[in-house]
Design an enzyme around this catalytic site. Sequence first.
Site, mmCIF file in Angstrom:
data_model
loop_
_atom_site.group_PDB
_atom_site.id
_atom_site.type_symbol
_atom_site.label_atom_id
_atom_site.label_comp_id
_atom_site.label_asym_id
_atom_site.label_seq_id
_atom_site.Cartn_x
_atom_site.Cartn_y
_atom_site.Cartn_z
ATOM 1 N N TYR A 57 -40.885 113.813 -62.783
ATOM 2 C CA TYR A 57 -41.593 112.617 -63.212
ATOM 3 C C TYR A 57 -43.063 112.647 -62.801
ATOM 4 O O TYR A 57 -43.394 112.885 -61.623
ATOM 5 C CB TYR A 57 -40.927 111.371 -62.611
ATOM 6 N N HIS A 87 -54.562 103.127 -66.784
ATOM 7 C CA HIS A 87 -54.169 102.165 -65.749
ATOM 8 C C HIS A 87 -55.348 101.366 -65.196
ATOM 9 O O HIS A 87 -55.152 100.459 -64.382
ATOM 10 C CB HIS A 87 -53.451 102.886 -64.601
ATOM 11 N N ASN A 203 -50.429 105.716 -57.365
ATOM 12 C CA ASN A 203 -49.107 105.196 -57.022
ATOM 13 C C ASN A 203 -49.087 104.726 -55.571
ATOM 14 O O ASN A 203 -49.796 105.272 -54.728
ATOM 15 C CB ASN A 203 -48.070 106.293 -57.238
ATOM 16 N N TYR A 302 -47.969 64.825 -30.442
ATOM 17 C CA TYR A 302 -47.390 66.127 -30.757
ATOM 18 C C TYR A 302 -48.425 67.239 -30.884
ATOM 19 O O TYR A 302 -48.170 68.381 -30.489
ATOM 20 C CB TYR A 302 -46.603 66.050 -32.069
ATOM 21 N N ARG A 305 -49.010 68.007 -27.186
ATOM 22 C CA ARG A 305 -47.828 68.300 -26.367
ATOM 23 C C ARG A 305 -46.975 69.414 -26.953
ATOM 24 O O ARG A 305 -46.359 70.189 -26.201
ATOM 25 C CB ARG A 305 -47.012 67.009 -26.240
ATOM 26 N N PHE A 354 -42.695 103.042 -53.692
ATOM 27 C CA PHE A 354 -43.901 102.325 -54.105
ATOM 28 C C PHE A 354 -43.697 100.811 -54.120
ATOM 29 O O PHE A 354 -44.653 100.050 -54.228
ATOM 30 C CB PHE A 354 -44.306 102.765 -55.513
ATOM 31 N N GLU A 441 -39.856 98.453 -65.382
ATOM 32 C CA GLU A 441 -40.167 97.830 -64.086
ATOM 33 C C GLU A 441 -39.615 96.410 -64.138
ATOM 34 O O GLU A 441 -40.332 95.439 -64.370
ATOM 35 C CB GLU A 441 -41.677 97.839 -63.835
#
Length: 541
Positions: A57, A87, A203, A302, A305, A354, A441
């Site tokens: 791949y 990309h 990647n 609060y 404290r 990834f 994906e």
Amino acid sequence: MTTTTINGFNLTAAQVVAVARDHAIEVNLAASSRAALKESRDYIESTWMHDEAPMMYSFNTGVGMLKDTRVKVQDIVLFQTQLIKAHACGMGEPFSEEVSRATMLLRANAFASNYSAPRVEVVDRLLSFVNAGIHPIMPQKGSVGASGDLAPLAYLAAAIAGFEEAEVMYKGQRMSAPDAIRASNVGPVVFELKAKDASALINGCTVSLAVALLAASDARNMLSDACLSLGLTLEAMRAEMSAFDPRIHEARPHAGQIKTAAIIRDLLDGSTRTTHEARAVQFPEELRRTDIPYTARIQDVYSLRCAPQVYGPVFDALDYIDTILDKEVNSATDNPLIFGKDGGGFEIISGGNFHGQYLAQAMDLLAMAVADLGSIVERRVARLIDPTLSWGLPRNLMSGVRGVNTGYPVMQCSLSSLVMENRTLCMPGSVDSIPAKGNSEDHVSNSTWCARKAATVVSNTQYIVGVEMLLASQALTMTENLLPGFVLGKGTQAAYESVRAQIPACLDGDRWLHNDLEVARSFIVTGSVRKAVVSKIGEFV
């Protein structure tokens, strides 16, 4: 010159942050990693660089739904270029230069472990950019954190390869990557990528990790500062210190809670402002019956404290987050990975390292923990400016001509806007997933957005903590003459002196508050107050 040597296995988060923020640190590749990378690459070149090699791949196949399509050897170089261009689809403002530096270092370190199979020349090119101060411009939006941070890393890869379209920051100027390469003399302008180089570069969830490391480091420092700002407010309000008694916290023994109470006891050691005798002094704006003797306060609200019970989970969350980030720094997060075989040779295996889910969930936790820290700090700031809630501190901590001058209420209002923004940013991103790329994906992590919003929460909260330091110090200055002879604790005294050295007390009401806001945040960003305290009393966290 300081040098950091990487081998893929022992880089620390602190080293990454240091390299990201200090351009004087030089980074080198360990000789052992260089030899290992050469060995695996020699095997690849001699064994798999032919069209009858097994389908692997992104090495000799297309990507995504094209995983079954062979890329011929004659097209592999062109494939690297086309993969990056396909990309480079990001949007929005660019990441900071420190994120760019951290990303290049982390990517190089991942390669140094010899699981990713790029050429050693790719690692050298990345480190030459780091050392020369060439910082690829990567848009912040466009990554879903699986298959890693593809979109922003494509811009980084384009800069490394010397694409004309790629832009970088170099010596404070935005310019094309080729122009910066020529000006810096880091090597050839056009850097040819070969089999697996491009997919290795784009990647992995490395941008998410870079943002996460910087945000977590800043959060850790800010939590120390929030202990100082709490201490100053306790002094200003003449707090009841019984809530920090170690026996209370040992009865509910969470590590962070015990730690917070111990820090506060140390910072306020020697304080006489936080005593019954100091509280017995009535301030001019303090509403109190005068026909009966002053009685003990018993316990505080609060936000004072319960500080150990609120700060404690933040300490514990940061400890957990650090365990995730420490592993990620030295992880191989691309696909596929290469492994040595018994008896010699290598094999390539496809997997899913990834996927950024670890980072996504850790950053959602960081956002929530820091947002709540900011929330409790802002509530104390609101008390500091209200005499009915602060046991008589001057209204709005106002000085000069009353009515003509307003004081600090709008500063508190601005902080409340940050608290509300932080709460919105706490909407978990790690549970959001939209399938992509033909459903190949079908579950993504959203880690980049999770890291980005966590970093925004941390930045917002730096203002909140810094302003508490500022206003608590203003309160101490304005009431000093009402409590003659009463002193601050050793740690809070050092913090108070540092604040006053950087912002003199406002005693005439003439103030451009924007400047005070930025200086207050600088207390946290630079660590100036924290460092001053450490110089006086030693490490307190």
